[in-house]
Design a protein around this motif. Structure first.
Motif, short mmCIF file in Angstrom:
data_model
loop_
_atom_site.label_atom_id
_atom_site.label_comp_id
_atom_site.label_asym_id
_atom_site.label_seq_id
_atom_site.Cartn_x
_atom_site.Cartn_y
_atom_site.Cartn_z
N SER A 94 0.82 -1.20 0.00
CA SER A 94 0.00 0.00 0.00
C SER A 94 0.86 1.26 0.00
O SER A 94 0.59 2.23 -0.72
CB SER A 94 -0.91 -0.02 1.23
N LEU A 95 1.92 1.26 0.81
CA LEU A 95 2.83 2.41 0.89
C LEU A 95 3.56 2.62 -0.44
O LEU A 95 3.78 3.77 -0.87
CB LEU A 95 3.84 2.23 2.02
N MET A 96 3.94 1.52 -1.09
CA MET A 96 4.64 1.63 -2.38
C MET A 96 3.72 2.27 -3.43
O MET A 96 4.15 3.10 -4.23
CB MET A 96 5.10 0.26 -2.86
N SER A 97 2.44 1.89 -3.41
CA SER A 97 1.46 2.49 -4.33
C SER A 97 1.29 3.98 -4.05
O SER A 97 1.22 4.81 -4.96
CB SER A 97 0.10 1.80 -4.19
N LYS A 98 1.24 4.31 -2.75
CA LYS A 98 1.12 5.72 -2.36
C LYS A 98 2.34 6.51 -2.80
O LYS A 98 2.22 7.65 -3.28
CB LYS A 98 0.95 5.80 -0.83
N TRP A 99 3.53 5.89 -2.65
CA TRP A 99 4.78 6.54 -3.06
C TRP A 99 4.75 6.86 -4.56
O TRP A 99 5.14 7.94 -5.00
CB TRP A 99 5.96 5.63 -2.72
N GLU A 100 4.26 5.90 -5.37
CA GLU A 100 4.17 6.10 -6.82
C GLU A 100 3.24 7.27 -7.15
O GLU A 100 3.53 8.11 -8.00
CB GLU A 100 3.68 4.83 -7.51
N ARG A 101 2.08 7.33 -6.47
CA ARG A 101 1.11 8.40 -6.72
C ARG A 101 1.71 9.77 -6.39
O ARG A 101 1.59 10.72 -7.15
CB ARG A 101 -0.16 8.18 -5.89
N LEU A 102 2.36 9.85 -5.21
CA LEU A 102 2.96 11.12 -4.79
C LEU A 102 4.07 11.55 -5.73
O LEU A 102 4.21 12.74 -6.04
CB LEU A 102 3.51 11.00 -3.36
N THR A 103 4.86 10.59 -6.18
CA THR A 103 5.96 10.90 -7.11
C THR A 103 5.42 11.48 -8.41
O THR A 103 5.94 12.47 -8.94
CB THR A 103 6.79 9.63 -7.40
N LEU A 104 4.34 10.86 -8.94
CA LEU A 104 3.72 11.36 -10.17
C LEU A 104 3.15 12.77 -9.98
O LEU A 104 3.31 13.65 -10.84
CB LEU A 104 2.60 10.41 -10.62
N GLN A 105 2.51 13.00 -8.81
CA GLN A 105 1.96 14.33 -8.53
C GLN A 105 3.06 15.38 -8.45
O GLN A 105 2.91 16.51 -8.94
CB GLN A 105 1.18 14.30 -7.20
N MET A 106 4.20 15.01 -7.85
CA MET A 106 5.33 15.94 -7.75
C MET A 106 5.88 16.28 -9.13
O MET A 106 6.19 17.44 -9.43
CB MET A 106 6.45 15.34 -6.89
N GLU A 107 6.00 15.26 -9.98
CA GLU A 107 6.51 15.50 -11.34
C GLU A 107 5.59 16.45 -12.10
O GLU A 107 6.05 17.33 -12.84
CB GLU A 107 6.64 14.17 -12.09
N GLU A 108 4.26 16.28 -11.92
CA GLU A 108 3.31 17.16 -12.59
C GLU A 108 3.44 18.60 -12.09
O GLU A 108 3.42 19.55 -12.87
CB GLU A 108 1.88 16.67 -12.34
N LYS A 109 3.61 18.75 -10.77
CA LYS A 109 3.76 20.09 -10.19
C LYS A 109 5.04 20.76 -10.68
O LYS A 109 5.08 21.95 -10.96
CB LYS A 109 3.80 20.02 -8.65
N GLN A 110 6.13 19.96 -10.73
CA GLN A 110 7.41 20.53 -11.14
C GLN A 110 7.41 20.87 -12.62
O GLN A 110 8.11 21.76 -13.04
CB GLN A 110 8.54 19.54 -10.82
#
Length: 637
Positions: free
Chosen positions: A621-637
């Motif tokens: 579950s944490l690994m899935s959350k990590w992937e989601r957050l990473t994608l959101q960060m890339e979009e913001k950047q």
């Protein structure tokens, strides 16, 4: 480009580093880090051939050109900024002299049909062609572009270099270095004398540079923005990873944690083997088994954990006497240098025990006002110091006032008085100058060591008000943290000039921004100031100031600030998830190891399988959350 093999350097029988090896290739942008005195500047001097080798080899590619920005520079007086910068083009200037000589001869002679006149025409063509190839028609424009990028104005170009401070002369030296066609750049603390706007320009230059760069710096953000590799010198060894500084620190800690875990596992195996040896040694039927285990232990390569150099300064700033409630009172103050107005209509009240930061771009008057407060500069208007005020002052170039021909100990003894002369060695020890080190001459000290000595020397004078101008220049990251802690614990009044957000965070309770000859008060810490300016750091302010006003609408400011806040929030969440993942992986790894070592005992634990499966599901579950957050960060950047 450079191949370093088994390089060793020692001073007084002690190694700075021993048998280090690495290779420097084109495109490498290396951050060379480590404590003050670890050997960073020495390594740069060896690579630039400024110092002879003790032992080991450095192999250079044929005809490689190396540029070295030293901490200490010498200028020939009398040249203008442009003339000094043009010294970077020695070949072009030599060709210009040849062209002038040939053209003079052609103008004076009338033997147009002679062979020697014809040879002059041929020489003119050859030299002109060579001049064009070397960029003779472009170098003046390139020089102006580099100087403007490093903060000079066109009005500065024709001024004499000796009218500029040491920091600005260092910028000229850096400009010369960047103008040369070097294959390798060796930069020793290049950002110490640059304001943030110039640092941003310099970062862009280095990111577009195709050669190899090795940089000594204690600016974490600069290292993260520029470097793609980190080499740390620690306790005579080097640690080399293809990561910028912050990522390197994370990786280094992970590796050390893995080493610790592996070492613990190995120690358990050794202890178990030793118990079996003791058990079997006395039995004749098991003696051969005991011997086999002994041989196995002898052959085992013991796991070692990398050592860290955790020695730090021990700094405490004592308060001499209690001053009056108002420490500094300023009304309608102004300061001019000739026709140049730096400050005007300045009103300022500094109260006892307050902690105040002066911030703003270079040249806006921060250091000038600090020098006015300590009585070093004349001024217009009214300034009054309060009752019993005793000021301790640390100048931006404080280390330059130290005499190179004196030893560390003599420097301190000469500055001491009867009451504190006996404490000199104790003070030096708290600043990491111990034993025979106090007999070192000041001229051989690194920039950081000189700064530490200047801080130690300051403690010999009584003060209850501390005025500090960029005190973190040259200090390594650990020393910065120690100095910050000491200033937080200082019971007196603090006025500090700094560009370093990390250093100022949590240190002051009032901020004055210097801009357009005025000051503006912010009643809060540096975070409050940045929030009011709707930016995340000083760099963002510099970028905003550089934009035309028409481009910067309030809506854009608010949007940028909200985006930055969202990005910071995502980073914090991601960091928390990564921490939980690391912790869970460690727990699961330990359970797997227990299963391997003693399966029956492990599975007999209450609710073992349920707990084990729950941990694995949580990790997924944490690994899935990590992937989601990473994608959101890339979009913001």
């Amino acid at each position: 480009m450079l191949n370093i093999h088994n390089l060793s350097v020692s001073f007084g029988g002690e190694y700075l580093f021993e048998e280090i090896s690495f290779r420097l290739n084109a495109g490498n942008r290396v951050g060379l880090v480590g404590k003050n005195g670890a050997g960073k500047s020495t390594l740069l001097k060896l690579l630039s051939k400024d110092m002879p080798l003790d032992s080991g080899t450095i192999a250079f590619e044929k005809e490689i050109k190396i540029g070295f920005l030293r901490q200490d520079i010498d200028f020939e007086q009398g040249r203008t900024v442009l003339e000094e910068s043009y010294m970077a083009f020695s070949e072009i200037k030599a060709l210009e002299a040849k062209l002038d000589h040939i053209n003079t001869q052609l103008a004076e002679r009338t033997d147009y049909e002679s062979e020697s006149y014809n040879q002059l025409m041929i020489d003119l063509s050859d030299v002109t062609h060579q001049y064009e190839i070397l960029g003779g028609y472009n170098y003046q424009g390139e020089t102006e572009k580099i100087l403007l990028g490093l903060g000079f104005t066109r009005d500065d170009f024709d001024k004499k270099t000796d009218t500029f401070s040491g920091g600005w002369r260092m910028r000229i030296e850096l400009a010369k270095l960047l103008l040369q066609s070097n294959d390798v750049l060796l930069l020793d603390e290049p950002t110490n004398h640059l304001d943030i706007e110039s640092i941003i320009w310099f970062e862009q230059f280095l990111n577009n540079y195709s050669g190899a760069v090795m940089i000594v710096s204690h600016d974490k953000m600069f290292l993260d923005n520029v470097t793609n590799r980190t080499i740390e010198i620690s306790l005579g060894r080097i640690y080399d990873f293809n990561k910028p500084y912050s990522q390197y620190l994370v990786l280094r800690n992970e590796i050390k944690e893995q080493q610790l875990n592996a070492q613990k596992n190995q120690e358990r195996e050794i202890q178990q083997a030793e118990r079996l040896i003791e058990k079997f040694r006395a039995k004749s039927t098991k003696a051969s088994m005991a011997q086999s285990l002994i041989k196995k232990l002898d052959r085992m390569e013991r796991i070692e954990v990398d050592e860290d150099d955790n020695s730090v300064m021990n700094v405490r700033f004592p308060v001499s006497v209690t001053p009056g409630k108002v420490v500094v009172e300023i009304e309608d103050l102004a300061k001019r240098y000739g026709d140049h107005l730096v400050l005007q209509d300045i009103d300022l009240l500094i109260e006892r025990d307050s902690k105040t930061a002066f911030v703003g771009q270079n040249g806006q008057g921060k250091s000038t006002l600090a020098k006015i407060i300590i009585g070093e500069l004349e001024h217009e208007g009214h300034l009054k110091l309060g009752h019993n005020v005793q000021i301790g002052y640390f100048a931006q170039n404080q280390a330059e006032y130290l005499e190179g021909s004196k030893t560390i100990l003599d420097t301190m003894i000469d500055a001491a008085n009867e009451s504190n002369r006996s404490k000199v060695r104790d003070i030096l020890g708290s600043f990491l100058f111990r034993g025979d080190e106090v007999e070192k001459y000041v001229k051989v000290l690194s920039g950081g060591e000189r700064n530490r000595l200047a801080l130690a020397k300051m403690l010999l004078q009584p003060f209850n008000v501390l005025v500090m101008d960029e005190p973190t220049n040259h200090l390594d990251i650990k020393s910065k943290n120690v100095l910050k802690q000491a200033l937080q614990n200082f019971g007196g009044t603090l006025i500090i000039v700094s560009h370093d957000r990390d250093f100022l965070q949590g240190l002051t309770n009032k901020v004055y921004e210097f801009k357009n000859q005025k000051i503006k008060e912010y009643l809060g810490d540096i975070e409050y100031y940045l929030e009011q300016r709707k930016v995340m750091d000083f760099r963002a302010i510099e970028k905003k100031e550089a934009k035309p006003k028409s481009e910067v609408g309030s809506k854009t400011k608010d949007t940028d600030f909200e985006d930055q806040k969202a990005l910071k929030s995502l980073k914090n969440k991601l960091s928390g998830v990564e921490s939980k993942i690391a912790s869970l992986e460690k727990e699961i790894k330990e359970i797997d190891h227990d299963l391997l070592m003693d399966y029956d005992a492990t599975i007999s634990r209450p609710n073992f399988f349920d707990n084990y499966q729950n941990k694995k599901k949580e990790l997924e579950s944490l690994m899935s959350k990590w992937e989601r957050l990473t994608l959101q960060m890339e979009e913001k950047q």
